[in-house]
Enzyme design. Structure first.
Site, mmCIF file in Angstrom:
data_model
loop_
_atom_site.group_PDB
_atom_site.id
_atom_site.type_symbol
_atom_site.label_atom_id
_atom_site.label_comp_id
_atom_site.label_asym_id
_atom_site.label_seq_id
_atom_site.Cartn_x
_atom_site.Cartn_y
_atom_site.Cartn_z
ATOM 1 N N SER A 108 -21.292 42.814 -29.587
ATOM 2 C CA SER A 108 -22.627 42.656 -28.749
ATOM 3 C C SER A 108 -22.356 41.476 -27.795
ATOM 4 O O SER A 108 -23.312 41.511 -26.864
ATOM 5 C CB SER A 108 -23.868 42.462 -29.766
ATOM 6 N N LYS A 151 -32.883 37.767 -31.772
ATOM 7 C CA LYS A 151 -31.973 37.289 -30.697
ATOM 8 C C LYS A 151 -32.898 36.624 -29.566
ATOM 9 O O LYS A 151 -32.709 35.650 -29.070
ATOM 10 C CB LYS A 151 -31.087 38.155 -30.096
HETATM 11 CA CA LIG Z 1 -23.937 38.247 -27.993
#
Ligand SMILES: [Ca+2]
Ligand SMILES: [Ca+2]
Ligand SMILES: [Ca+2]
Ligand SMILES: [Ca+2]
Ligand SMILES: [Ca+2]
Ligand SMILES: [Ca+2]
Ligand SMILES: [Ca+2]
Ligand SMILES: [Ca+2]
Ligand SMILES: [Ca+2]
Ligand SMILES: [Ca+2]
Ligand SMILES: [Ca+2]
Ligand SMILES: [Ca+2]
Lengths: 212, 212, 212, 212, 212, 212
Positions: A108, A151
């Site tokens: 990611s 996140k």
């Molecule tokens: Ca990341």
């Protein structure tokens, strides 16, 4: 209400963290850990050399592959960034992800690494208060990643104002309580070129070096 | 009282340890182990070569990465240290952490390694009775580390007078009983350049070699 | 009926996936996983170099070997593709299989990798809406692979129209309910040259580069 | 009494072992094993080459690191031994520790390896009936090691007359019954240069080769 | 009777397998697996290069060593095959054993690999309907291997007509019921040169390349 | 009596094994396994190259080290064998120990490997009906090894007439019933040069090549 948000987010322990965009190659990424989301920084630097890529920061194999893909993509599309093909043979590249005590892995951080390298080779500043998360591919597409809710909350705690995500992660944002998203702007992208277009400013970094 | 301190610190078994600053590259770090804090030495040496980095001392991967980052940072900021870029291609660098029977890992020796390499390439003495602990990053920031209380007590036992820490470790010092801190001066830093400014003297090492 | 098919296939979650043939080296493969079949993409790119092969995408050893075999086969039969033998020494090849979070292994992506490299070096587009699965050999034969039923259903969900299989997998197609196969055309092949003949069009890719 | 000693030491099964000092690079070390102390030999040889270091004898990583440190130290202080810096690029060095069936590890053979290499490059004989044990550091200090009592008894059984130890191991000798120490001379050292000064004679080895 | 044989051998599922001798380097070996014997193919190919040997097919270390020995033997006896010594420095050799999903190991493919390389470098066809199994040595002898009964039955199922075995495996053939051996011719060999003499024809392969 | 011996030794299953001394580098060693002693062959071959050493035969690390030591010893004492120092840079050396299905390890094949390399580089035949076992050191001494009784019985079964052992293994022979030793001659050696003196004949091998 703000109070309510505070309660969910916990105390702003990351708020004081210095996020500067003066240095080439420093980009804020978003990570998902077992204890919630977190921000992380991707750093990179150039030293005269022959094109060697060094990776540090206690990174797993998949995260290392992201760096390889990002650099390869940049090489294959050097023209888009006004870079001469030879430039990649004249410098060694080092990518580091701080906080070495924590093992890190997964794909990611791909767009974060790409942005870091693009800033490094163009010596342009990265937009301030910007964070991002997304997998990259060799053909230039951005793929969705997991842990979006955690996140985003971590980004907010760290005073991030704008976030770049894959278009296919838009649905994950739709599932977060709108109150928590106040003050955040989202950029949804399909391809890697869009990431760089959004993330890189036209302002030179401080102590710019002649790379190209 | 001194007596009380003695009791907590245990007998001064490290007191007799020779800590000299005559040799380039020898820097005192602080380590945290399961049985308490300890001091450790980072040593480094140069031999004519082609820029190879050798790491010994039973070091884990994260600690090895610290050395790579420190050297890369020095290369990328050679000018700050009045070093010619070519200098890094003319020497092999060896970093060693004594007491090979003990495995060592973690990022906290970062600033110690940086100081060691800075002393090595400039051939300047490191300040006497100085110890340090802190993680380094590629962009030049110093990050906080753990085990501060144990490390500080170990430094005191070893007759250390000054300690360099990350600014974000200041709060850890605030939690230590003031009596235990008597005779210790703390330097809190944000960036790696500050570490070198504090740690390196302007005095050449004994048996100085021409590096640059 | 379509309704029935829908039920078996599940919601068309992959339908929106962009499958473009404008970029060189992007080919759709078919994978078998513990939760059913799936499509996967093989991507590849060229950068000026000396013939190094880089493989990313969380690939196991057997899958990496497929890439080595595909490239070796292409080298040994350069003439068939109007490629000069020297071309392989002038470029570095990178093959990537997206979705790095998922480990991938096995020989069944062999013909997909071969097609990817053939498209890459000839800079010709791959046929649209085409997927494939099959092991390759060094002597140029295509071998049958497992999981055909699951792979075919996954291809259908992803709007694939044509599928290349080894002739020896024909019997596996015979065992699938004909309703599920509506709208799919199958190409059964014995040798690797047939795969490339079916899969590669005569149309140049967008942003064609001069490889040969 | 002698009788008493005999009882503790066990039968002199190592007495007949040929300990010659005619060959360059052969030095007697002291090892500690689970069944007591033992002597071991460090051997080394030079063949025309480019500076490669080969290590054999079933050695663990820490013991291998000792060899690397010893060679690096010798290179960095070539002048002290009247060696030209270029000499290290013209020879390959091989260090071997016999009895390959026994795995060996730890830093305590450091000064033995240093002495072996010093004898090898200067082609001077090592003092007869001398054994040693101690860790080395890159800055030239000798560190104390464990198992001193067992090692000393093993040395005695093997008819060793002189032993080099780190000064900080002096206290361990003080704890051994004086009767057992009869006929043994101890040299306590602080730095690696002292080891070589004590251990190397001024007599050329037999079949001396021109190294420098 | 044939019927009886059929029962023991099981249905001829491998019969349709294309075994061609038109391509250089394709040789039929015999393998022993936990579910019985099987045939396997050794393939090899040459591409312009510098003598690198690549091995694929999910091979264990011992099987890889067989390939190294076979190539080394060929190099050491280049004259016997009318090959110039330089030829081995001008080509890269790739040996592959298909069916990558199955791990393979052991020394018994040695003579098969030798034959494959001999065919590859001489560009001569391998005899049709021939299979073989046997370990090779560096001095040129063929050693006996296990699983002979299972291997022979598998060869028969695959329509093999001739089999090369080590002379010391003759006794294993004597223990197989004669009915099962109908239609099979056995060649018992002592040395590796005999294998190549029996296996290689004087007919050039199709699409012969100029190797020597 | 002979009958009694037969009973202990078991049937002479190794008797028919071809032990020729026509080929350079083939030497008979003695191994100890969990099911008793066995003979093994060390083979070696030279091909034009640059001094690379290749080891095959399913060898463990310690056994591989023996080969490295043997070659290094030969290089360091090239003069004793009338070899020019450059000869080692002009050939690649391959050492193989047949019967790849059996893992092999330990230092006891050292003198066998040394003899093999000495025969290889001098192209002299090894004495017929000779076997040996013993560890080698870099300084040229031969060390005793274990399993002597089992090894000697295995040698006898294989029609060996002479055996080379370390002098310190003489006592192990003394413990074997004299009847079992009939027809065997033992050579006890202290140094590696003696081994080669005993083992190598002055007769050239068949198909001698010009090495030196
Ligand atoms: Ca990341
Ligand atoms: Ca954090
Ligand atoms: Ca300590
Ligand atoms: Ca530290
Ligand atoms: Ca998927
Ligand atoms: Ca596939
Ligand atoms: Ca011993
Ligand atoms: Ca020792
Ligand atoms: Ca099969
Ligand atoms: Ca076989
Ligand atoms: Ca045997
Ligand atoms: Ca042996």
């Amino acid at each position: 209400t703000a109070e309510e948000v505070e309660k969910v987010l916990g105390p702003g322990r990351e708020k004081d963290r210095s996020i500067t965009n003066e240095v080439a190659g420093v980009v804020t990424g978003l990570a998902w850990t077992q204890v919630g989301g977190d921000i992380l920084f991707i750093e990179s630097s150039l030293t005269p050399g022959k094109g060697k890529l060094t990776l540090t920061g206690n990174l797993g194999d998949v995260m290392k592959e992201s760096a390889v893909i990002a650099l390869e993509y940049l090489k294959a599309h050097a023209k888009w960034f006004d870079l001469k093909p030879e430039v990649f043979d004249k410098w060694n590249v080092h990518i580091h992800v701080p906080e070495g005590a924590t093992p890190k892995d997964g794909p990611s951080a791909g767009i974060t690494m790409l942005t870091s390298l693009a800033s490094l080779f163009t010596q342009k500043r990265v937009k301030k208060d910007l964070a991002m998360t997304g997998e990259i591919t060799l053909r230039g597409e951005v793929l969705p990643v997991g842990g979006i809710k955690e996140k985003v909350l971590a980004a907010k705690r760290a005073n991030i104002k704008e976030i770049i995500l894959c278009e296919k992660n838009k649905k994950d944002i739709g599932e977060i309580k709108p109150d928590y998203l106040k003050g955040l702007t989202f950029h949804y992208v399909r391809i890697m070129k869009e990431v760089v277009d959004i993330a890189l400013t036209k302002v030179d970094v401080k102590d710019k070096i002649t790379v190209n």
